[in-house]
Design a protein around this motif. Sequence first.
Motif, PDB file in Angstrom:
ATOM      1  N   ARG A  95      60.549  86.301  13.977  1.00 56.86           N
ATOM      2  CA  ARG A  95      59.258  86.687  13.426  1.00 56.86           C
ATOM      3  C   ARG A  95      58.516  85.473  12.886  1.00 56.86           C
ATOM      4  N   MET A  96      59.224  84.603  12.188  1.00 56.45           N
ATOM      5  CA  MET A  96      58.580  83.424  11.624  1.00 56.45           C
ATOM      6  C   MET A  96      58.130  82.457  12.707  1.00 56.45           C
ATOM      7  N   SER A 102      53.973  76.215  17.977  1.00 56.99           N
ATOM      8  CA  SER A 102      55.163  75.550  18.521  1.00 56.99           C
ATOM      9  C   SER A 102      55.012  74.036  18.579  1.00 56.99           C
ATOM     10  N   GLY A 103      53.767  73.552  18.542  1.00 58.68           N
ATOM     11  CA  GLY A 103      53.549  72.107  18.573  1.00 58.68           C
ATOM     12  C   GLY A 103      53.264  71.513  17.207  1.00 58.68           C
ATOM     13  N   SER A 104      53.508  72.288  16.147  1.00 63.28           N
ATOM     14  CA  SER A 104      53.203  71.821  14.794  1.00 63.28           C
ATOM     15  C   SER A 104      53.938  70.518  14.476  1.00 63.28           C
ATOM     16  N   ASP A 109      56.160  73.426   7.854  1.00 59.31           N
ATOM     17  CA  ASP A 109      56.195  74.601   8.736  1.00 59.31           C
ATOM     18  C   ASP A 109      57.614  74.874   9.219  1.00 59.31           C
ATOM     19  N   TRP A 110      58.285  73.830   9.676  1.00 60.54           N
ATOM     20  CA  TRP A 110      59.617  74.007  10.246  1.00 60.54           C
ATOM     21  C   TRP A 110      60.678  74.243   9.168  1.00 60.54           C
ATOM     22  N   LEU A 111      60.498  73.609   8.017  1.00 57.30           N
ATOM     23  CA  LEU A 111      61.432  73.861   6.925  1.00 57.30           C
ATOM     24  C   LEU A 111      61.296  75.291   6.401  1.00 57.30           C
ATOM     25  N   ARG A 160      65.576  76.009  18.155  1.00 61.83           N
ATOM     26  CA  ARG A 160      64.138  75.739  18.301  1.00 61.83           C
ATOM     27  C   ARG A 160      63.568  75.162  17.007  1.00 61.83           C
ATOM     28  N   ILE A 161      63.991  75.711  15.884  1.00 63.89           N
ATOM     29  CA  ILE A 161      63.500  75.229  14.586  1.00 63.89           C
ATOM     30  C   ILE A 161      63.946  73.785  14.349  1.00 63.89           C
ATOM     31  N   LEU A 162      65.201  73.497  14.604  1.00 62.57           N
ATOM     32  CA  LEU A 162      65.717  72.147  14.383  1.00 62.57           C
ATOM     33  C   LEU A 162      65.036  71.140  15.310  1.00 62.57           C
ATOM     34  N   ALA A 163      64.753  71.569  16.536  1.00 62.67           N
ATOM     35  CA  ALA A 163      64.052  70.681  17.477  1.00 62.67           C
ATOM     36  C   ALA A 163      62.634  70.411  16.988  1.00 62.67           C
ATOM     37  N   GLY A 164      61.959  71.452  16.485  1.00 62.76           N
ATOM     38  CA  GLY A 164      60.614  71.275  15.958  1.00 62.76           C
ATOM     39  C   GLY A 164      60.607  70.373  14.738  1.00 62.76           C
ATOM     40  N   LEU A 165      61.599  70.542  13.867  1.00 60.85           N
ATOM     41  CA  LEU A 165      61.698  69.698  12.679  1.00 60.85           C
ATOM     42  C   LEU A 165      61.938  68.242  13.066  1.00 60.85           C
TER      43      LEU A 165
END
Length: 232
Positions: A95-96, A102-104, A109-111, A160-165
């Motif tokens: 949901r989050m 996705s490009g943030s 945002d990612w944390l 996905r979150i860790l990759a974005g971070l």
Amino acid sequence: MHPRTTQVRERDEVVTMAGGAVRAERATATRELILLTAERLFAEHGVYAVSNRQISEAAGQGNNAAVNYHFGTKVDLVRAIARKHGDQTEELRLRMLAEVDSGSRNVRDWLACLVRPPFEHLEARGNPTWFARFSAQVMTDPVLRDIMVEEARNSPTLQRILAGLKRCLPELPAEVRAERDDMARQLMVHMGAERERALAEGGPTPRATWQDAANGLIDALVGLWTAPVTSA
């Protein structure tokens, strides 16, 4: 075949199916009770301080081998507890992620995607909860910690979150990145566990709600990851 014989056989089959459904429901209920009991005892006393026999007795099972029957080894039981909460947290992460670009390139945002779902999950379960303290106990054991790490690696949303971070973190020497990664993990695990313990004991907490606690932790993690590096 005589019609009455057919009717009797059909009735017996229905009764057998109904009995099987009831047994399956009871087995599911027993498994859930054992999981919750084990989670509580592990959180309060430590994983290796609690035997499968003690868990069976605390769960009200007449058969002291109930844990072994339903789960197998203690490692299997720990994995089942981690997986149950992981599956529920996964839905919150999905949901989050749907609300984040996705490009943030915004670290916050990612944390937020990393911190808020497990805290929301605990808040939704009411007080008391035990999973944060259970996680803290498990993460102190080299063998059991691998279970939590494995569950994390199997989470598509977490990856996905860790990759974005990683994409938006500043350039850091490898040893500094590894050090801060460990710091961040310790903060997430133990701040959640300490808050959960305080709530269960009716003690004071620095923040009024789990959402506020998540805000404070996100602020701290932003500072941790973006802090300058002191040269030797």
